[in-house]
Design an enzyme around this catalytic site. Structure first.
Site, PDB file in Angstrom:
ATOM      1  N   CYS A   1      59.440  13.710  87.452  1.00 19.98           N
ATOM      2  CA  CYS A   1      59.937  13.732  86.005  1.00 19.98           C
ATOM      3  C   CYS A   1      60.020  12.346  85.280  1.00 19.98           C
ATOM      4  O   CYS A   1      59.353  11.897  84.391  1.00 19.98           O
ATOM      5  CB  CYS A   1      61.278  14.407  85.703  1.00 19.98           C
ATOM      6  SG  CYS A   1      62.558  13.942  86.969  1.00 19.98           S
TER       7      CYS A   1
ATOM      8  N   HIS B   1      65.949  12.009  80.380  1.00 22.69           N
ATOM      9  CA  HIS B   1      65.936  10.929  81.364  1.00 22.69           C
ATOM     10  C   HIS B   1      65.632   9.563  80.320  1.00 22.69           C
ATOM     11  O   HIS B   1      64.742   9.801  79.444  1.00 22.69           O
ATOM     12  CB  HIS B   1      64.870  11.083  82.202  1.00 22.69           C
ATOM     13  CG  HIS B   1      65.258  11.762  83.509  1.00 22.69           C
ATOM     14  ND1 HIS B   1      66.302  12.741  83.473  1.00 22.69           N
ATOM     15  CD2 HIS B   1      64.493  12.133  84.451  1.00 22.69           C
ATOM     16  CE1 HIS B   1      66.188  13.248  84.569  1.00 22.69           C
ATOM     17  NE2 HIS B   1      65.178  13.075  85.278  1.00 22.69           N
TER      18      HIS B   1
END
Ligand code: A2P
Length: 340
Positions: free
Chosen positions: A133, A246
């Site tokens: 990710c 994130h």
């Protein structure tokens, strides 16, 4: 000509990423003939919604892939290692979100905005790997800069949401936060330390070189996706008490001189990116902006005044969407459109 409709399986359908894969298949209007939702034995008896219908969850087995064209996997590395070869035997292409196959030289590692052409190597093992990710959002933002100015070195520090660890970690942050504000006892079941009101500089296992596996994924996967082993990368990955999204502080050194304005203009016109950069108005990307949508958000773009050719920036994306499920479905879209 109408696009051929495909039979699709989602392995790990009951998990955080699996659930978003199902939503992304719906949202992105994927050409679907039929869907099969697979999980562990524990989930047999559950039903999941797809386009208004309730679909029974089936146990993932070796023979689950007969008649399936593409299987999207997000059920852990061990499960992918065991079951992807069985899928291949039955003529099914696996797009795998785990780290199990990413660095296999016979398996392409794909971010559609960066190296869509790599999909054509799926025939070797019948697997295409979805990157980590944190790596996906970073290369989406850095690839256009690398193409124009040549990136020599990347220094990245991440601020990663707990949803990247899965459903149990989302519950742990919620439970610990509630316990702490009520002065109650809490437990650390998922992480080695309390995640509520804390930052843990530790994602995945520690390796002999002192880095974590997550940090080395960012080093090795970046080079593989950008198809350039000359880029040097150093990473520090940190888990923070955020549910979704994130964030990354990224410093780059380029071969050619580059200005912050040039980077802003370049990224404004690049695929999959939204520049949010107006410090006077307090505009910069936040995890809360990224959560629930598919773009990679970039801001705080500024000159690194400590070196001749350096830029600093802040990159944020929804780790479950672009960092996992959306990227996987985008890869499957390329397969469906150009190869199957
Ligand atoms: P289950 O819900 O039946 O345990 P998350 O990362 O959010 O924890 O989700 C992990 C996903 O992977 C879930 O759908 C989980 O199913 C699935 N899974 C985990 N282990 C296995 C396994 N051995 N076989 C099949 N599915 C698995």
């Amino acid at each position: 000509m109408a696009q051929k409709k495909l039979n699709i399986a989602v392995a790990g359908a009951t998990g955080a990423v699996g659930n978003q894969m199902i939503r992304s298949l719906e949202e992105m209007d994927f050409p679907i003939q039929s869907v099969v939702f697979l999980a562990s034995k524990r989930s047999v008896g559950r039903q999941l919604k797809f386009k208004g219908d309730l679909i029974d969850v089936q146990e993932l087995k070796k023979d689950s892939f007969k008649g399936i064209d593409i299987a999207l996997f997000s059920a852990g590395g061990g499960t992918s290692e065991t079951f992807a070869p069985w899928a291949f035997k039955d003529g099914c292409v696996v797009v795998d979100n785990s780290s199990a196959w990413r660095m296999d030289p016979e398996v392409p590692l794909v971010v559609p905005e960066v190296n869509p052409h790599a999909v054509d190597r799926y025939t070797q093992k019948g697997i295409i790997a979805n990157p980590n990710c944190s790596t996906i959002q970073m290369v989406v933002a850095l690839h256009p800069i690398h193409q124009k100015f040549g990136i020599k070195r990347i220094v990245v520090s991440t601020y990663q949401a707990v949803s990247g660890t899965g459903k149990k970690a989302i519950d742990e942050l919620f439970d610990q936060t509630r316990a702490m504000i009520n002065f109650l006892d809490y437990q650390n079941n998922v992480y080695p330390h309390r995640i509520a009101f804390n930052c843990l500089p530790h994602i995945d296992k520690f390796l002999d070189n002192g880095y974590t596996k997550e940090e080395m994924k960012m080093v090795n996967e970046t080079r593989k996706i950008m198809e350039d082993d000359s880029i040097t990368v150093t990473a520090t990955t940190v888990r923070v008490p955020v549910f979704f999204g994130h964030s990354e502080s990224v410093n780059i050194e380029t071969q050619e001189p580059v200005s912050a304005d040039e980077v802003k203009t370049l990224l404004k016109n690049a695929p999959g990116i939204k520049v949010m950069d107006d410090p006077d108005q307090n505009v910069y990307p936040l995890a809360t902006d990224a959560a629930g949508q598919d773009l990679t958000l970039v801001g705080r773009i500024r000159q690194d005044e400590s070196i001749p050719n350096g830029i600093n920036m802040w990159i944020v994306a929804d780790n479950i969407r672009k960092g996992a499920a959306t990227n996987t479905v985008q890869i499957a879209q390329i397969l469906a459109k150009e190869y199957l």
